[in-house]
Design an enzyme around this catalytic site. Structure first.
Site, short mmCIF file in Angstrom:
data_model
loop_
_atom_site.label_atom_id
_atom_site.label_comp_id
_atom_site.label_asym_id
_atom_site.label_seq_id
_atom_site.Cartn_x
_atom_site.Cartn_y
_atom_site.Cartn_z
N ASN A 9 0.90 -1.34 0.12
CA ASN A 9 0.11 0.29 0.08
C ASN A 9 0.95 1.14 -0.03
OD1 ASN A 9 -1.66 2.11 0.67
ND2 ASN A 9 -2.26 1.44 2.57
N LYS A 11 0.27 4.28 -0.33
CA LYS A 11 -0.51 5.44 0.04
C LYS A 11 -0.07 6.53 -0.73
CE LYS A 11 -0.07 3.22 4.76
NZ LYS A 11 0.14 3.46 6.08
N HIS A 95 -9.38 1.40 4.89
CA HIS A 95 -8.22 1.61 5.63
C HIS A 95 -8.39 2.49 6.87
CE1 HIS A 95 -4.05 2.96 6.38
NE2 HIS A 95 -3.56 1.71 5.81
N GLU A 97 -6.59 4.88 7.82
CA GLU A 97 -6.64 6.39 7.32
C GLU A 97 -7.89 6.72 6.84
OE1 GLU A 97 -2.60 5.70 5.47
OE2 GLU A 97 -1.76 5.19 7.19
N GLU A 167 -5.35 -4.63 10.75
CA GLU A 167 -4.28 -3.68 10.76
C GLU A 167 -4.58 -2.76 11.98
OE1 GLU A 167 -2.39 -2.46 6.79
OE2 GLU A 167 -4.21 -1.30 7.15
N GLY A 173 2.75 2.52 10.61
CA GLY A 173 3.81 3.36 10.46
C GLY A 173 4.44 3.94 11.58
N SER A 213 3.46 -2.11 10.26
CA SER A 213 4.78 -2.15 10.60
C SER A 213 5.41 -3.49 10.24
CB SER A 213 5.24 -1.73 11.96
OG SER A 213 5.01 -0.27 12.40
P1 PGA Z 1 2.92 0.23 7.57
O1 PGA Z 1 1.53 0.66 6.93
O2 PGA Z 1 3.39 -0.95 6.83
O3 PGA Z 1 3.76 1.57 7.31
O4 PGA Z 1 2.74 0.38 9.03
C1 PGA Z 1 0.65 -0.50 6.67
C2 PGA Z 1 -0.82 0.10 6.11
O5 PGA Z 1 -1.09 1.20 6.44
O6 PGA Z 1 -1.42 -0.47 5.25
#
Ligand code: PGA
Length: 252
Positions: A9, A11, A95, A97, A167, A173, A213
């Site tokens: 992903n 982003k 997601h 976000e 998640e 992140g 992560s």
């Molecule tokens: P990350 O993001 O691997 O940077 O923690 C995962 C995601 O939001 O899908």
């Protein structure tokens, strides 16, 4: 047997030139992979060129979001049929976000899933609790609410087309991965929930990705848990070498 699925992903990262540079490397370095399904999810602007470049390879393309309407006066939105035409196989929906920054509700996500399925693409439905919710011991309630809301009204056949991504928001992140025990526990809860909503057979077939992560040094530990069938990766998917290591994780 569920085929592992590792998805990047990206982003809001990488313009068209940068996206093409990355997939050029990935196409070459992942050409020998057949036991893992590989998906990259670039920003909207790069989807078509990435798809053109990856055509005929073993890497599929996904989008990170869409709107549920087919077309019309929805300034700034992108429809599922546009994504289909641009070459998408998957669409990430719900997601955290999107839920947190853009206030997406389970009802909206549900309509988006319906729209994506009607274009014969495959939704990756995300769910996950915040740190506050985990500390309050309401993780399972949150996951149950997000999944029953998101999956409302879908048939067993439709359920079989979906991928679920667990998640935990506190792991995204932050460099703070869920432990394999924490992740496995929620993945098992999700599979049991799907079995209650549909059937054991369907629950056994649906793939559940972990996200938050995931890095080359923790991917194998997570992937070797019985109910973890893949990873949805943000940061570590932006560099060819780390994404290649994730896809080629060590199997027990
Ligand atoms: P990350 O993001 O691997 O940077 O923690 C995962 C995601 O939001 O899908």
């Amino acid at each position: 047997m569920r085929k592992p699925i590792i998805a990047g992903n990206w982003k809001m990262n990488k313009n068209v030139t940068e996206s093409l540079e990355l997939v050029k490397d990935l196409r070459f370095k992942l050409a020998d992979v057949s036991d893992v399904e590989v998906v990259v999810c670039p920003p909207f602007t790069a989807l078509y060129s990435v798809y053109q470049f990856l055509k005929g390879s073993n890497i599929k393309v996904g989008a990170q979001n869409c709107y549920f309407e087919k077309k019309g006066a929805f300034t700034g939105e992108v429809s599922p049929s546009m994504l289909k035409e641009a070459g998408c196989t998957y669409v990430i929906l719900g997601h955290s976000e999107r839920r947190q920054i853009f206030k997406e509700s389970d009802e909206l996500i549900n309509r988006k899933i319906r729209a994506v399925l009607s274009e014969e693409m495959l939704p990756i439905l995300c769910c996950g609790e915040t740190l506050e919710e985990r500390e309050k011991n309401v993780t399972n309630e949150v996951i149950k609410r997000q999944l029953t809301g998101g999956l409302k009204g879908f048939t067993e056949d439709e359920m079989l087309k979906m991928v679920i991504a667990y998640e935990p928001v506190w792991a995204i992140g932050t460099g703070k991965t869920a432990s394999k025990e924490q992740a496995q526990e929620v993945h098992k809860f999700i599979r049991d929930l799907i079995s209650k909503l549909y059937s054991q057979k369907t629950a056994d077939a649906v793939r559940i990705q972990y996200g938050g992560s995931v890095k080359p040094d923790n991917v194998s530990i997570l992937m070797n848990e019985p109910d973890i069938d893949g990873a949805l990766v943000g940061g570590a998917a932006l560099e060819a070498d780390s994404f290649v290591k994730l896809v080629k994780f060590e199997k027990k």
